[in-house]
Structures are given as C-alpha cells and as structure tokens.
Design a protein around this motif. Structure first.
Motif, PDB file in Angstrom:
ATOM      1  N   ASN A  60      12.254  30.860  34.540  1.00  0.00           N
ATOM      2  CA  ASN A  60      12.241  30.946  35.982  1.00  0.00           C
ATOM      3  C   ASN A  60      13.251  30.024  36.546  1.00  0.00           C
ATOM      4  O   ASN A  60      13.568  29.031  36.133  1.00  0.00           O
ATOM      5  CB  ASN A  60      10.908  30.588  36.369  1.00  0.00           C
ATOM      6  N   ALA A  61      14.034  30.626  37.526  1.00  0.00           N
ATOM      7  CA  ALA A  61      14.944  29.738  38.156  1.00  0.00           C
ATOM      8  C   ALA A  61      14.356  28.602  39.002  1.00  0.00           C
ATOM      9  O   ALA A  61      13.432  28.788  39.535  1.00  0.00           O
ATOM     10  CB  ALA A  61      15.875  30.622  39.033  1.00  0.00           C
ATOM     11  N   GLY A  62      14.974  27.477  39.028  1.00  0.00           N
ATOM     12  CA  GLY A  62      14.502  26.402  39.876  1.00  0.00           C
ATOM     13  C   GLY A  62      14.933  26.673  41.381  1.00  0.00           C
ATOM     14  O   GLY A  62      15.686  27.568  41.759  1.00  0.00           O
ATOM     15  N   LEU A  63      14.422  25.820  42.181  1.00  0.00           N
ATOM     16  CA  LEU A  63      15.063  26.014  43.683  1.00  0.00           C
ATOM     17  C   LEU A  63      16.263  25.701  43.499  1.00  0.00           C
ATOM     18  O   LEU A  63      16.738  24.768  42.922  1.00  0.00           O
ATOM     19  CB  LEU A  63      14.155  24.979  44.350  1.00  0.00           C
ATOM     20  N   PRO A  64      17.095  26.007  44.639  1.00  0.00           N
ATOM     21  CA  PRO A  64      18.346  25.747  44.855  1.00  0.00           C
ATOM     22  C   PRO A  64      18.864  24.215  44.655  1.00  0.00           C
ATOM     23  O   PRO A  64      17.781  23.809  45.513  1.00  0.00           O
ATOM     24  CB  PRO A  64      19.041  26.379  46.089  1.00  0.00           C
ATOM     25  N   ALA A  65      19.852  23.770  44.147  1.00  0.00           N
ATOM     26  CA  ALA A  65      19.857  22.260  43.974  1.00  0.00           C
ATOM     27  C   ALA A  65      21.404  22.320  43.855  1.00  0.00           C
ATOM     28  O   ALA A  65      21.983  23.194  42.920  1.00  0.00           O
ATOM     29  CB  ALA A  65      19.033  21.660  43.212  1.00  0.00           C
ATOM     30  N   THR A  66      22.222  21.042  44.080  1.00  0.00           N
ATOM     31  CA  THR A  66      23.464  20.784  43.689  1.00  0.00           C
ATOM     32  C   THR A  66      23.506  20.758  42.196  1.00  0.00           C
ATOM     33  O   THR A  66      22.792  19.833  41.589  1.00  0.00           O
ATOM     34  CB  THR A  66      24.169  19.633  44.369  1.00  0.00           C
ATOM     35  N   CYS A  67      24.592  21.300  41.488  1.00  0.00           N
ATOM     36  CA  CYS A  67      24.739  21.302  39.877  1.00  0.00           C
ATOM     37  C   CYS A  67      25.936  20.298  39.934  1.00  0.00           C
ATOM     38  O   CYS A  67      27.033  20.858  40.121  1.00  0.00           O
ATOM     39  CB  CYS A  67      24.922  22.705  39.441  1.00  0.00           C
ATOM     40  N   TYR A  68      25.582  19.126  39.523  1.00  0.00           N
ATOM     41  CA  TYR A  68      26.692  18.203  39.349  1.00  0.00           C
ATOM     42  C   TYR A  68      27.209  18.267  37.879  1.00  0.00           C
ATOM     43  O   TYR A  68      26.785  18.827  37.134  1.00  0.00           O
ATOM     44  CB  TYR A  68      26.253  16.772  39.622  1.00  0.00           C
ATOM     45  N   PRO A  69      28.349  17.984  37.672  1.00  0.00           N
ATOM     46  CA  PRO A  69      28.851  17.824  36.292  1.00  0.00           C
ATOM     47  C   PRO A  69      28.050  17.296  35.159  1.00  0.00           C
ATOM     48  O   PRO A  69      26.913  16.332  35.626  1.00  0.00           O
ATOM     49  CB  PRO A  69      30.029  17.256  36.176  1.00  0.00           C
ATOM     50  N   THR A  70      27.897  17.725  33.953  1.00  0.00           N
ATOM     51  CA  THR A  70      26.771  17.337  33.220  1.00  0.00           C
ATOM     52  C   THR A  70      27.193  15.713  32.434  1.00  0.00           C
ATOM     53  O   THR A  70      28.398  15.312  32.847  1.00  0.00           O
ATOM     54  CB  THR A  70      26.852  18.146  31.777  1.00  0.00           C
ATOM     55  N   ALA A  71      26.259  14.951  32.009  1.00  0.00           N
ATOM     56  CA  ALA A  71      26.481  13.780  31.380  1.00  0.00           C
ATOM     57  C   ALA A  71      27.786  13.804  30.560  1.00  0.00           C
ATOM     58  O   ALA A  71      28.393  12.761  30.570  1.00  0.00           O
ATOM     59  CB  ALA A  71      25.273  13.230  30.814  1.00  0.00           C
ATOM     60  N   ALA A  72      28.104  14.421  29.498  1.00  0.00           N
ATOM     61  CA  ALA A  72      29.018  14.715  28.910  1.00  0.00           C
ATOM     62  C   ALA A  72      30.440  14.512  29.811  1.00  0.00           C
ATOM     63  O   ALA A  72      31.476  14.112  29.207  1.00  0.00           O
ATOM     64  CB  ALA A  72      29.053  15.730  27.886  1.00  0.00           C
ATOM     65  N   THR A  73      30.298  15.280  30.763  1.00  0.00           N
ATOM     66  CA  THR A  73      31.477  15.087  31.634  1.00  0.00           C
ATOM     67  C   THR A  73      31.706  14.121  32.358  1.00  0.00           C
ATOM     68  O   THR A  73      32.682  13.442  32.385  1.00  0.00           O
ATOM     69  CB  THR A  73      31.306  16.714  32.566  1.00  0.00           C
ATOM     70  N   VAL A  74      30.701  13.546  32.999  1.00  0.00           N
ATOM     71  CA  VAL A  74      30.874  12.261  33.978  1.00  0.00           C
ATOM     72  C   VAL A  74      31.341  11.043  33.015  1.00  0.00           C
ATOM     73  O   VAL A  74      31.845  10.216  33.448  1.00  0.00           O
ATOM     74  CB  VAL A  74      29.552  12.107  34.635  1.00  0.00           C
ATOM     75  N   ALA A  75      30.546  11.231  31.753  1.00  0.00           N
ATOM     76  CA  ALA A  75      30.854  10.040  30.884  1.00  0.00           C
ATOM     77  C   ALA A  75      32.471   9.937  30.727  1.00  0.00           C
ATOM     78  O   ALA A  75      32.960   8.796  30.530  1.00  0.00           O
ATOM     79  CB  ALA A  75      30.421  10.635  29.318  1.00  0.00           C
ATOM     80  N   ASN A  76      33.193  11.040  30.712  1.00  0.00           N
ATOM     81  CA  ASN A  76      34.817  10.891  30.806  1.00  0.00           C
ATOM     82  C   ASN A  76      35.409  10.427  31.790  1.00  0.00           C
ATOM     83  O   ASN A  76      36.513   9.820  31.898  1.00  0.00           O
ATOM     84  CB  ASN A  76      35.179  12.359  30.452  1.00  0.00           C
ATOM     85  N   SER A  77      34.545  10.072  32.904  1.00  0.00           N
ATOM     86  CA  SER A  77      35.346   9.239  34.263  1.00  0.00           C
ATOM     87  C   SER A  77      35.113   7.639  33.558  1.00  0.00           C
ATOM     88  O   SER A  77      36.162   7.024  34.169  1.00  0.00           O
ATOM     89  CB  SER A  77      34.548   9.476  35.198  1.00  0.00           C
ATOM     90  N   TRP A  78      34.435   7.372  32.809  1.00  0.00           N
ATOM     91  CA  TRP A  78      34.340   5.648  32.464  1.00  0.00           C
ATOM     92  C   TRP A  78      34.151   5.038  33.685  1.00  0.00           C
ATOM     93  O   TRP A  78      34.515   3.968  33.933  1.00  0.00           O
ATOM     94  CB  TRP A  78      35.617   5.338  31.585  1.00  0.00           C
ATOM     95  N   ASN A  79      33.456   5.397  34.889  1.00  0.00           N
ATOM     96  CA  ASN A  79      33.503   4.820  36.096  1.00  0.00           C
ATOM     97  C   ASN A  79      31.799   4.752  36.253  1.00  0.00           C
ATOM     98  O   ASN A  79      31.127   5.737  36.671  1.00  0.00           O
ATOM     99  CB  ASN A  79      33.814   5.740  37.221  1.00  0.00           C
ATOM    100  N   ALA A  80      31.359   3.533  36.021  1.00  0.00           N
ATOM    101  CA  ALA A  80      29.810   3.345  36.380  1.00  0.00           C
ATOM    102  C   ALA A  80      29.437   3.461  37.896  1.00  0.00           C
ATOM    103  O   ALA A  80      28.391   4.012  38.000  1.00  0.00           O
ATOM    104  CB  ALA A  80      29.362   2.074  35.761  1.00  0.00           C
ATOM    105  N   GLU A  81      30.485   3.126  38.580  1.00  0.00           N
ATOM    106  CA  GLU A  81      30.147   3.266  40.067  1.00  0.00           C
ATOM    107  C   GLU A  81      30.054   4.756  40.546  1.00  0.00           C
ATOM    108  O   GLU A  81      29.215   5.318  41.230  1.00  0.00           O
ATOM    109  CB  GLU A  81      31.286   2.624  40.930  1.00  0.00           C
ATOM    110  N   LEU A  82      30.703   5.621  39.876  1.00  0.00           N
ATOM    111  CA  LEU A  82      30.737   7.071  39.836  1.00  0.00           C
ATOM    112  C   LEU A  82      29.476   7.479  39.540  1.00  0.00           C
ATOM    113  O   LEU A  82      28.621   8.327  40.177  1.00  0.00           O
ATOM    114  CB  LEU A  82      31.795   7.605  39.536  1.00  0.00           C
ATOM    115  N   GLY A  83      29.088   6.989  38.272  1.00  0.00           N
ATOM    116  CA  GLY A  83      27.628   7.303  37.788  1.00  0.00           C
ATOM    117  C   GLY A  83      26.583   7.074  38.876  1.00  0.00           C
ATOM    118  O   GLY A  83      25.614   7.904  38.929  1.00  0.00           O
ATOM    119  N   GLU A  84      26.702   5.703  39.423  1.00  0.00           N
ATOM    120  CA  GLU A  84      25.422   5.457  40.359  1.00  0.00           C
ATOM    121  C   GLU A  84      25.638   6.429  41.383  1.00  0.00           C
ATOM    122  O   GLU A  84      24.705   6.715  42.169  1.00  0.00           O
ATOM    123  CB  GLU A  84      25.836   3.993  40.551  1.00  0.00           C
TER     124      GLU A  84
END
Length: 809
Positions: A60-84
């Motif tokens: 079942n589909a969830g309610l609409p929500a923002t789909c952010y990049p996955t953790a494997a993607t954000v990890a490549n930013s190496w930016n903890a402030e961005l993660g926060e």
C-alpha cells in the motif's frame, strides 16, 4: 524510575499490553491512565505513513511525503550539517503526519556490495556512518519526535536475514559493526533503536544479553527504547529480559499472556517489566507532547522539494571528466538516451518506498537548464529485455548530436529490501546500447542511477561519468544543474568501487552457507582491505572530481588535532572534502593501513585559501583489546594523513601517542594472514584462532523436524508432502511471475514468504495465526498431516472462542 507512581496504578495485564503493538503501526494505549498510543512509520529518506490497517511489505502506498535522497546518496555529501538539515525536514514532516517514531536512519555497514539494502545505508566506514547518522538524529529529534537507528546489529545482508547466524570476532564487532551505533547513541542521543532480525554468534540480536545489556545499556548508557524489527521477535521473554521493550507488530495479545505467565511463575521479575514499561512511557509521553498543543499539520511542499534538490546537488559524484567535457559548453546539441531519463530512478524498494509530493523528470527540466536537447530515445527496456529497434533509434538520434547524455543504472526491483543482488553488473542490454552508441558518437556522458557499487568494464567508452545515486524526487533536476555547470559537483564516494566483484574481501563468504555467514575478513572491509593489501580498485573510497582544483599545504599536528591550508587553485568556486586518516606504525597488533578518523567539507572561492582544522577525538587512536575486553590505545608513532581520498594522500606527519599499557591481544605467529592484510581467503583454522572457538556447522540439519526458527525455504527437505509441495509451489510461482514481468511481486514472495521463519507466520499476521495454530502447521509440514490439521482446527476454534469472550466482556 521516572513513572513509578503511574506504573503502580497499572495491572499486570496493562503493563504487559504496552510491550507489543496495538496493530501494525501503533503502540498500545491505556485510556484510563491517560497513556496514548504512538505511531511508528518508515522514514529513512521520507515519511511512509501507511493507514493503520496497512502492512509493512510495500503493498500500500503511504501518504504523500517529500522523497529525499537515500542515505547512500546523502552520505556522498560528507556534510553532517546537510544531514542534520535532512533530519530537520523529516522531523517537520513527521509532526505534520502525526508520527511519533521515524524508523531510520540505517547505519549497517556496507560489508559487501551485493547487499540488497545498501541504498539505505551510509558507508563502508563506521566513523563516517556514525557521524552522518548522529546528524540525522539531531535534526529529527529537534522537533520532539524520535528517530530510530537500525538495524542493531550486524545485519549486512538481506538473504535469510530473519534466520542467518552472523559469526564475527569481538574486535571486529566493536570496531566495524558497532561503532556507528555507538556514535548514534552517544552523540546523536537517539531515543529509539531497532533490533535486527539475525542471530549474532548464536543468539538472536534482540535476545543477546551481551549486545543489549552489556554494550548498549551498560557501556553506552542507552536509556531509550529498543523495538524489534517487524516480526523480529523470537522468544518474547528472552527479548524482554535483554531489554527489548517493544515488540512490533501486534500479536493480538498472545505474547502479552506469555509475559504475564512469566511474571507469575517467576521467570521474569516484575521489577524488570516495570523498568521496560518506564522506558517506554518516557518515549510515549515525550513524543506525544508536541501533539498536545497546536502543531503544524501541513508542510510547504515546494520548499521541502527545493531542500531535496539542494541535498541531491551536493551529493552527486563526478567520477570521470575526460577532456573537461563537463560542464557542458553553451550551445552544444544533446541527445538524451536511456529509460531512466524519462522515468527517473530515484529511490530504492521495500519498506522505504516514499509516495513523493512532486517528482521531477529529466525531460521536463531541460528548458530551465539551458541545455539544448534535440530529442529523446529510451534506448533500452528498463527491466533487461533486449531490443535492437530501441538501440537503432537511439543511435540514429546520437549521430545528430554533439554530446550524448546516457542515463543508465539499476532498476527498482534489482535493489530491494529482502533480497541481495545477483551480481555487480548493470543489465546487459544497457551495455549493448552503450557499445552501439560509442560507434556513432564517442562524446558520451553517462549518468548513473543506482544505490550501490557496480562494475564498470565499459568505462573507457564514456568520456564522462556522473553518479547521481538515488537522488530523491528532485534528483533529475539536480543532475542537470551539475551537467550545465550551475552547480559544481562536490560529492565523494563513501564506498569503494572494485574492478570486479571477485576482488571484494567478503567475496568467498557472502551471503553465507544456509545457517550462518562467517566474517572471516575481520576488520578488513572496504578500503581497509584494498589499501592494506594493495589491491587495485576502479574508484577508491572518498573519491570524487570537481570542476575546480584544490591544493593542500602547511600541515601541523598537535595533541588536539591537525590543521592545514586548503587553496582553490582553479577557476570555479567549489567545495572540497578533506579527509583525515590515521595509521599506526607499530606491527604488534594487526591494523588496517589507514582508517578514517575525521573529515570536513569546505566551500572555497576560486583563488582563496582557508585554514582547516580537524580535531582528534576518543576514537582517533583506539582499538578494541579482546584480552582486557575494553578500548585501549597502543603506544606507537602514528601517521597522520590528510587526503582527497583514501588513496590520494596530500599531506602527512608523524605523532607519538602514549599507550594504555594493555597486553598484546594476539599471537602474531598464529594469525599470519591478518597481520599481512591478506583477508581475501582466510582458512577456517586461522579464522577460528581469531574467533577463539570453533565455528558452528553452517548447513541446516536435515534430519530434524522443522521448527519455529526454520524457514519456509527449508520445506524442500520436509518429511511431509505438504511441506515439499509448498516449497515447489512457491518456487514455481516466483519463476512464473518473473517470466511474465511481475518482478516486484516475485521479489515480494521471496522477501515475505520464501526466507521467512515459521514463527513469522504468527508474528506477522497480527494474531490471525497464533503459535498453537502454528504447531499444527508444523505437524503437517513434518509428515503428520491429519494430526496437524486436527490440531490447527482445534486451536483456531479455541482462539475464536477466546476472542468472542473477550469482546463480550
């Protein structure tokens, strides 16, 4: 205990009821005492709140929500402030959807590139994963709701994840597989942790006194709540004794009665139950506070979408840029080819699927990018079917263009929860398309979309390679902004890309043999192995290109950390990720050649110089000593390395560090391969020497009747015809569904049926089937069909009668 008075007012039955779910997603409430339920929702990269009756398997589909990049993607930013920042916006959306506990982030290590859930995990390095996770947690919990770090612990494969026994030595467990969790607990202060499905050295993780009590509670002082993964409770009393408070989902009161009986018989002291209830109440009350006053029930959809785009932009990795073809020069005519250009591949599959509020597609974003597209051709069939016609049409378009944008990667059903990948290749039909395009137009810019490492024997046929990973709902626009030069790429890899899968250190021991998986490579995972054993790789850990260049100089080291200067020597403003690695010069204890111990991401204008400081911390020089059973520091000279990747070291210095005087943990003569770093093919004797015991038999015992913890897969060896027929039916249905193109449904069968232990039939059906009924099923499977059927019917009637009496009362 904080809620001693409230707990004193509870009946034993009420206390027990709080220890498992009310339904699939909610915890139990006690109205007369003002105890509300909590709602738990999947959410590593976007809220997936399903309705109460919905299941967790993705039907079942969830309610609409923002789909952010996955953790494997954000990890490549190496930016903890961005993660926060991602965590902050996730927390805001959790409140809008009235979610108390967000089930994420995931911090399991990328031990092997084929793990089907790698797209949900940050890194092959525990320090990096821990720092990024802590930042997510701080962001999420700043809103008063709870993050839930998962899956605790050593859950590094999807195949047989609910039954596999992970065999790992204590030092490796501490240094590699628990460090990210430790940082998440101590620095992120997560309120909730999810236990994993698997066993660890013989014990189910949620029943492990060593893992749950000795380490998590006593050593790390975690005073939050541990929740099982859905259906991950094996022995409920053993789990409760280990401090695993919350069992999800509901078992319709069955395990409540087990807890009540255990208290009455003295198997568990009521004081222990009270402590579990106290911790759960703290989570209930603290996360419900935000909903007791007016709260924001809607989000600014456009604003959150823009944030998702910014995060994707900073996480994109430029891996190749021959002839400086990128950023694309103005006026160049571009042929857009590849199915992923039309329908973006932007997230993984399984429990993390988000129903996006907006979804950008490449072909809709060209006008604003300033790039001139002369047309689009799919070029290949998304799920691997070959088509000469599609290739011919793509080549005809490519001939007319100055540059080809080729969108390739892995499809949604290749990277999925519950299944591991079969190989590291992208589909053959995409490679055939690439080969054909290269013949007519060599100016190929490949845009790769996938959540984990792939082999690239074709890389010499592309001039540029841009890796977007899984960029979320705004990823397509973010990629075009990098291609056009509006954004200077600044992402770097957080996993090594080997030349071929056979080079990986866990190649011979993944995903294990039936009953167990042996982590024979010990501490040597990822770059720790490749750099120590001097194995050539395609792209090293920490690697990524920019449209500008950076120069490192003037390193200075003292007892508190390292400082150096960083100069942007190119023509573009950009961000550089400087990485601190440390290597011990002593050879008395086997170590990786270097280990990541810090990093910083710095924005620098063209021609500008900045001074960068990376501090040391309690993890910089430590190792885990199995003789003292604690963290120690070896007295030695240590090489301090500042690099642009694990293999591109720009500055070095030596610092002497006083040790803690601990005895040496190993006999060097007994562990020659580990001391040489040759962890690719460790023999059984040497692994057992490291482990300090014999490894268990890794195959199933085919002579015993099947039991609760045996899997449906094992029905192929069942004594009963029903069991073997069930197995063959499942295998046939899986084959047939794949044959007719229903790959998602076929995957679902493997994830939710084939690899599931029998206990899961009771634990995941919300009480429809209870354990006594399951006993009947097992009798039938084990060759006693009529006896088992009679037992099943008898227990079902008893259950229905009990339910009817309960409703009447």
């Amino acid at each position: 205990m904080k809620y001693r008075e409230l707990i004193a007012k509870m009946t034993l039955e009420e206390k027990a009821s709080l220890m498992s779910g009310k339904d699939f997603w909610q915890t139990q409430d006690i109205e007369r005492l003002g105890i509300n339920s909590m709602f738990l929702a999947d959410g590593p990269h976007g809220i997936r709140r399903q309705e109460v009756a919905a299941d967790q398997l993705g039907l079942n589909a969830g309610l609409p929500a923002t789909c952010y990049p996955t953790a494997a993607t954000v990890a490549n930013s190496w930016n903890a402030e961005l993660g926060e920042k991602v965590g902050d916006y996730l927390g805001e959306e959790a409140i809008a959807q009235k979610v108390n506990v967000l089930l994420g982030p995931g911090v399991n290590m990328k031990r092997n590139p084929l793990c089907g859930r790698n797209f949900e995990y940050f890194s092959e390095d525990p320090y990096h994963a821990g720092k990024m996770a802590a930042s997510y947690i701080r962001g999420i919990q700043s809103h008063g709701v709870s993050a839930c770090v998962k899956h605790f612990a050593v859950n590094n494969q999807e195949k047989r994840r609910m039954s596999i026994d992970t065999i790992v030595d204590e030092r490796t467990l501490r240094e590699i597989y628990l460090t990210a969790f430790e940082i998440a607990v101590k620095e992120g202060e997560t309120k909730t942790i999810m236990s994993s499905y698997n066993r660890l050295n013989g014990d189910y993780t949620n029943e492990s006194q060593h893992l749950m009590n000795d380490i998590l509670r006593k050593e790390w002082n975690f005073d939050g709540v541990v929740v099982t993964d859905w259906g991950g409770s094996n022995d409920r009393i053993a789990g409760l004794l280990a401090g695993n408070e919350l069992e999800m989902p509901t078992t319709a009161g069955e395990t409540d009665r087990e807890i009540i009986n255990a208290v009455k018989t003295g198997e568990i002291k009521e004081r222990v139950l009270d402590e579990c209830v106290d911790r759960l109440l703290e989570l209930v009350f603290s996360t419900n506070e935000v909903f007791e006053k007016p709260y924001k029930q809607e989000i600014d959809v456009e604003k959150h979408h823009r944030v998702a785009q910014k995060v994707a932009e900073e996480s994109i990795v430029l891996l190749k840029n021959e002839d400086n073809l990128l950023p694309l020069k103005f006026g160049k005519k571009v042929a857009v080819i590849g199915d992923f250009a039309k329908d973006a591949r932007y997230q993984g599959a399984g429990s993390s699927i988000v129903n996006p509020t907006i979804l950008d597609h490449t072909m809709d974003c060209f006008e604003e990018s300033g790039i001139v597209s002369i047309g689009y051709e799919p070029g290949f069939e998304r799920y691997g079917k070959k088509s000469v016609d599609k290739i011919n049409k793509a080549c005809a378009l490519a001939e007319k263009a100055d540059v080809v944008f080729l969108y390739i990667g892995l499809d949604e059903v290749t990277e999925a929860e519950g299944l591991d990948r079969q190989n590291m290749m992208i589909p053959e039909n995409q490679v055939e398309l690439l080969n054909a395009l290269h013949e007519v137009n060599p100016n190929i810019v490949a845009i790769l979309s996938c959540g984990s490492a792939v082999e690239m024997p074709w890389i010499n046929k592309v001039k540029c390679l841009l890796h977007g990973y899984l960029g979320g709902q705004a990823g397509a626009r973010a990629i075009l902004r990098v291609l056009s030069g509006d954004v200077n790429p600044s992402g770097k890899l957080t996993e090594t890309y080997p030349l071929r899968y056979e080079d990986t250190p866990s190649y011979r021991n993944f995903p294990g043999n039936e009953a167990s998986v042996e982590y024979r490579e010990s501490i040597y995972i990822g770059y720790r192995y490749y750099d120590t054993a001097d194995v050539d790789v395609l792209f090293p850990f920490g690697y990524g290109l920019s449209y500008t260049t950076f120069e490192y100089s003037d390193i200075r080291v003292d007892k508190d950390g390292v400082t150096f200067k960083l100069t942007n020597t190119g023509d573009f403003a950009g961000m550089e990720i400087a990485q601190l690695y440390v290597g011990c010069k002593s050879k008395d204890i086997f170590r990786a050649k270097k280990e990541l111990k810090g990093f910083d991401k710095i924005f620098i204008n063209a021609g500008e110089t900045k001074t960068v400081a990376i501090p040391f911390d309690d993890k910089t020089f430590r190792y885990f000593n199995i003789k003292t059973n604690q963290w120690e520091v070896e007295e030695s000279d240590y090489e301090i390395m500042i690099g642009a990747s694990s293999t591109d070291i720009r500055l070095t210095d030596i610092v002497f560090v006083e040790g803690t005087g601990a005895p040496l943990p190993y006999d060097k003569e007994m562990l020659p391969s580990y001391y040489l770093g040759n962890a690719h093919d460790i023999n059984l004797h040497e692994f057992e020497t490291l482990l300090g015991r014999k490894v268990p038999v890794s195959t199933w015992d085919r002579t015993k009747p099947l039991g609760y913890t045996d899997t449906i897969e094992q029905c192929q060896y069942a004594k009963g015809l029903l069991g073997r027929l069930t197995y063959r039916t499942i295998v046939f249905v899986h084959w047939f569904l794949r044959k007719i193109g229903k790959r998602s449904t076929a995957n679902l069968i493997m994830m939710s049926i084939y690899y599931m232990p029998f206990r899961g039939i009771a634990r995941l059906t919300g009480g429809v089937v209870n354990m006594p009924m399951l006993d009947g099923i097992l009798m039938m499977v084990n060759g006693h069909f009529f006896k088992g059927l009679k037992h099943f019917i008898k227990e079902r009637r008893k259950k229905l009668k009990f339910s009817k009496n309960t409703i009447t009362q």
